[in-house]
Write a protein that holds these residues in place. Structure first.
Motif, PDB file in Angstrom:
ATOM      1  N   THR A 106       8.544   2.151   4.379  1.00 24.44           N
ATOM      2  CA  THR A 106       9.562   3.122   4.000  1.00 24.44           C
ATOM      3  C   THR A 106       8.834   4.416   3.659  1.00 24.44           C
ATOM      4  OG1 THR A 106      11.016   1.405   3.124  1.00 24.44           O
ATOM      5  CG2 THR A 106      11.425   3.651   2.374  1.00 24.44           C
ATOM      6  N   ILE A 107       9.407   5.535   4.048  1.00 21.63           N
ATOM      7  CA  ILE A 107       8.835   6.839   3.746  1.00 21.63           C
ATOM      8  C   ILE A 107       9.656   7.473   2.619  1.00 21.63           C
ATOM      9  CG2 ILE A 107       8.233   9.121   4.603  1.00 21.63           C
ATOM     10  CD1 ILE A 107       6.642   6.978   6.002  1.00 21.63           C
ATOM     11  N   THR A 131       0.836  -1.197   0.000  1.00 19.69           N
ATOM     12  CA  THR A 131       0.000   0.000   0.000  1.00 19.69           C
ATOM     13  C   THR A 131       0.872   1.249   0.000  1.00 19.69           C
ATOM     14  OG1 THR A 131      -0.147   0.027   2.421  1.00 19.69           O
ATOM     15  CG2 THR A 131      -1.908  -1.123   1.225  1.00 19.69           C
ATOM     16  N   ALA A 132       0.264   2.339  -0.449  1.00 23.23           N
ATOM     17  CA  ALA A 132       0.936   3.634  -0.443  1.00 23.23           C
ATOM     18  C   ALA A 132      -0.081   4.698  -0.039  1.00 23.23           C
ATOM     19  CB  ALA A 132       1.497   3.945  -1.823  1.00 23.23           C
ATOM     20  N   VAL A 133       0.371   5.605   0.818  1.00 24.54           N
ATOM     21  CA  VAL A 133      -0.442   6.743   1.214  1.00 24.54           C
ATOM     22  C   VAL A 133       0.375   7.991   0.921  1.00 24.54           C
ATOM     23  CG1 VAL A 133      -1.608   7.917   3.111  1.00 24.54           C
ATOM     24  CG2 VAL A 133      -1.620   5.420   3.001  1.00 24.54           C
ATOM     25  N   ARG A 134      -0.144   8.851   0.038  1.00 22.56           N
ATOM     26  CA  ARG A 134       0.578  10.046  -0.399  1.00 22.56           C
ATOM     27  C   ARG A 134      -0.070  11.271   0.230  1.00 22.56           C
ATOM     28  NH1 ARG A 134      -0.122  13.637  -5.025  1.00 22.56           N
ATOM     29  NH2 ARG A 134       1.867  14.208  -5.934  1.00 22.56           N
ATOM     30  N   ARG A 135       0.776  12.189   0.719  1.00 17.71           N
ATOM     31  CA  ARG A 135       0.237  13.443   1.236  1.00 17.71           C
ATOM     32  C   ARG A 135       1.190  14.588   0.916  1.00 17.71           C
ATOM     33  NH1 ARG A 135       1.556  15.492   6.506  1.00 17.71           N
ATOM     34  NH2 ARG A 135       3.384  14.407   7.327  1.00 17.71           N
ATOM     35  N   LYS A 174       4.070   7.184   2.111  1.00 21.71           N
ATOM     36  CA  LYS A 174       4.327   6.086   3.039  1.00 21.71           C
ATOM     37  C   LYS A 174       4.049   4.785   2.297  1.00 21.71           C
ATOM     38  CE  LYS A 174       2.683   3.985   7.274  1.00 21.71           C
ATOM     39  NZ  LYS A 174       1.634   4.029   8.303  1.00 21.71           N
ATOM     40  N   LEU A 175       5.095   3.985   2.113  1.00 18.32           N
ATOM     41  CA  LEU A 175       5.003   2.705   1.406  1.00 18.32           C
ATOM     42  C   LEU A 175       5.036   1.582   2.431  1.00 18.32           C
ATOM     43  CD1 LEU A 175       7.586   3.642  -1.333  1.00 18.32           C
ATOM     44  CD2 LEU A 175       5.102   3.623  -1.585  1.00 18.32           C
TER      45      LEU A 175
END
Length: 108
Positions: A98-99, A22-26, A46-47
């Motif tokens: 990993t960020i 998953t990935a969360v992008r901000r 955030k991976l």
């Protein structure tokens, strides 16, 4: 079967969603200076990898605010795919995260 494809060309096929990656992008910062005609913005991605082995996640980002851009800070190397697309191949440890961070500078 895939029909109507050009010979010797790349074909992309979506095969589904990976629930264990998953990935969360901000967006973490955004600054505009109209007098200097520049924009600076920063992002954090955030991976997360829930697989039992390390995995490389290709984080493809599109530089959509203009044609003149430059990456001014980055936590990982990237490859420029075309004039407005970059790819950050980031290896994420098994059962870890990993960020990825980067800042892009646009001018017009």
């Amino acid at each position: 079967m895939i029909t109507h494809t050009a010979s010797e060309q790349t074909v992309k096929v979506a095969s589904g969603n990976a629930f264990d990656l998953t990935a969360v992008r901000r967006q973490t910062d955004f600054k505009v200076d109209n007098m200097k005609r520049v924009i600076d913005e920063s992002f954090e991605v955030k991976l997360d990898n829930q697989k039992t082995q390390p995995t490389t996640i290709h984080t493809v980002e599109h530089m959509g605010r203009g044609e003149n851009w430059d990456i001014t800070a980055k936590s990982s190397d990237f490859t420029k795919i075309d004039s407005s697309t970059i790819d950050f191949p980031v290896t994420v440890p098994a059962k870890g995260e990993t960020i990825l961070t980067y800042t892009v500078h646009y001018s017009w």
